[in-house]
Design an enzyme around this catalytic site. Structure first.
Site, short mmCIF file in Angstrom:
data_model
loop_
_atom_site.label_atom_id
_atom_site.label_comp_id
_atom_site.label_asym_id
_atom_site.label_seq_id
_atom_site.Cartn_x
_atom_site.Cartn_y
_atom_site.Cartn_z
N HIS A 59 -9.39 1.23 5.18
CA HIS A 59 -8.10 1.45 5.85
C HIS A 59 -8.30 2.41 7.02
O HIS A 59 -9.12 3.34 6.93
CB HIS A 59 -7.09 2.02 4.85
CG HIS A 59 -5.69 1.99 5.38
ND1 HIS A 59 -5.23 2.91 6.28
CD2 HIS A 59 -4.68 1.11 5.19
CE1 HIS A 59 -3.98 2.61 6.60
NE2 HIS A 59 -3.62 1.52 5.95
N GLU A 89 -6.71 4.86 7.92
CA GLU A 89 -6.52 6.28 7.58
C GLU A 89 -7.76 6.86 6.91
O GLU A 89 -8.04 8.05 7.03
CB GLU A 89 -5.26 6.42 6.69
CG GLU A 89 -4.00 6.19 7.53
CD GLU A 89 -2.82 5.58 6.78
OE1 GLU A 89 -2.82 5.60 5.55
OE2 GLU A 89 -1.91 5.07 7.47
N ASN A 148 0.86 -1.18 0.00
CA ASN A 148 0.00 0.00 0.00
C ASN A 148 0.90 1.23 0.00
O ASN A 148 1.48 1.57 1.02
CB ASN A 148 -0.89 -0.02 1.25
CG ASN A 148 -1.72 1.23 1.39
OD1 ASN A 148 -1.78 2.06 0.47
ND2 ASN A 148 -2.38 1.40 2.54
#
Ligand SMILES: O=C(CO)COP(=O)(O)O
Length: 262
Positions: A104, A106, A12
């Site tokens: 995710h 984030e 990622n």
């Protein structure tokens, strides 16, 4: 029934590497693995560049016959329409993306993505033939309050709502406190939560789905610790952030078997 799950090592890139840097990176990674006579069938490699790199990386993988899968870092819950700045799963499928990261931490943290939004994005990915890499994980506060597995298990239960038994999905356990901190979970902690996440897949989608679904660990994975995670029976690979941006380090992670001594 003996099950063989091909390990998946996924990089990622987050918001790093523009499309020109992406070309140099992917070519160098490919050459490094070729030089090391890496067996491409032993592990699946996937890269998750920023949206603006995807067309360029797709073209490179195709032209040079590079055996890496392509994935995006997010997808819209909607298929088309007035959603400024969003990217449809249909567009990602057209660019030969096989995977898309969904949920995710984030995205959950900086874009207020709820479990329900994550579930809607999982449905969008599946509608377009993309395999969602469903990310779940607890913060350090969650860890203190509820232990390691309660929050990720709850997140996965919501994400799998409406998912059918034949769906192609990947689950990634990423404890938020381990991301970018240099403080990875222990292999035993990762195994414990990954086994519980696989049990959720079994309960929701059935035993066959649980046997074939890859469950990854992510959070400060490096060449130095990958082998210890891969020895665990319910850890089928890694979702790698920082170390996936350094060619030699990521190549060493992909070649983790060399460190296991088998
Ligand atoms: O968030 C991650 C991958 O999605 C993990 O990041 P790091 O490997 O940098 O800890």
């Amino acid at each position: 029934m003996a099950v063989t799950r091909t390990p998946l090592i996924a990089g990622n890139w987050k918001m790093n590497l523009d499309h020109l840097q992406a070309v140099a990176f992917v070519q160098k990674l490919h050459w490094t693995l070729k030089d090391a006579k890496h067996d491409d069938d032993s592990v699946e490699v996937a890269v998750f560049p920023p949206f603006t790199d995807l067309r360029t990386v797709q073209t490179l993988l195709d032209a040079d016959k590079i055996p890496f899968a392509l994935g995006a870092q997010d997808v819209s819950a909607h298929d088309a329409g007035a959603y400024t700045g969003e990217i449809s799963g249909a567009f990602l499928a057209k660019l030969d993306n096989r995977y898309v990261i969904i949920g995710h931490s984030e995205r959950r943290q900086y874009h207020a993505e709820t479990d329900e939004v994550v579930a809607a994005k999982v449905q969008a990915a599946l509608r377009h033939g993309l395999a969602p890499v469903i990310c779940v994980g607890e913060t350090s506060e969650d860890l203190e309050k509820y232990g390691a597995s309660a929050v990720p298990v709850g997140q996965l239960e919501v994400a799998l709502e409406g998912v059918t038994a034949d769906a192609d999905i990947v689950v990634a356990y990423e404890p938020v406190w381990a991301i970018g901190s240099g403080q990875a979970a222990t292999p035993e902690q990762a195994q414990d939560v990954c086994a519980k996440l696989r049990a959720v897949v079994a309960e929701r989608l059935g035993e066959d789905a649980a046997a074939r679904t890859r469950v990854l660990y992510g959070g400060s994975v490096k060449a130095a610790n990958i082998a210890s995670f891969m020895r665990e029976p319910d850890v089928d690979g890694a979702l790698v952030g920082g170390a996936s941006l350094v060619v030699d380090e990521f190549a060493a992670i992909i070649r983790y078997q060399k460190h296991v001594g088998v």
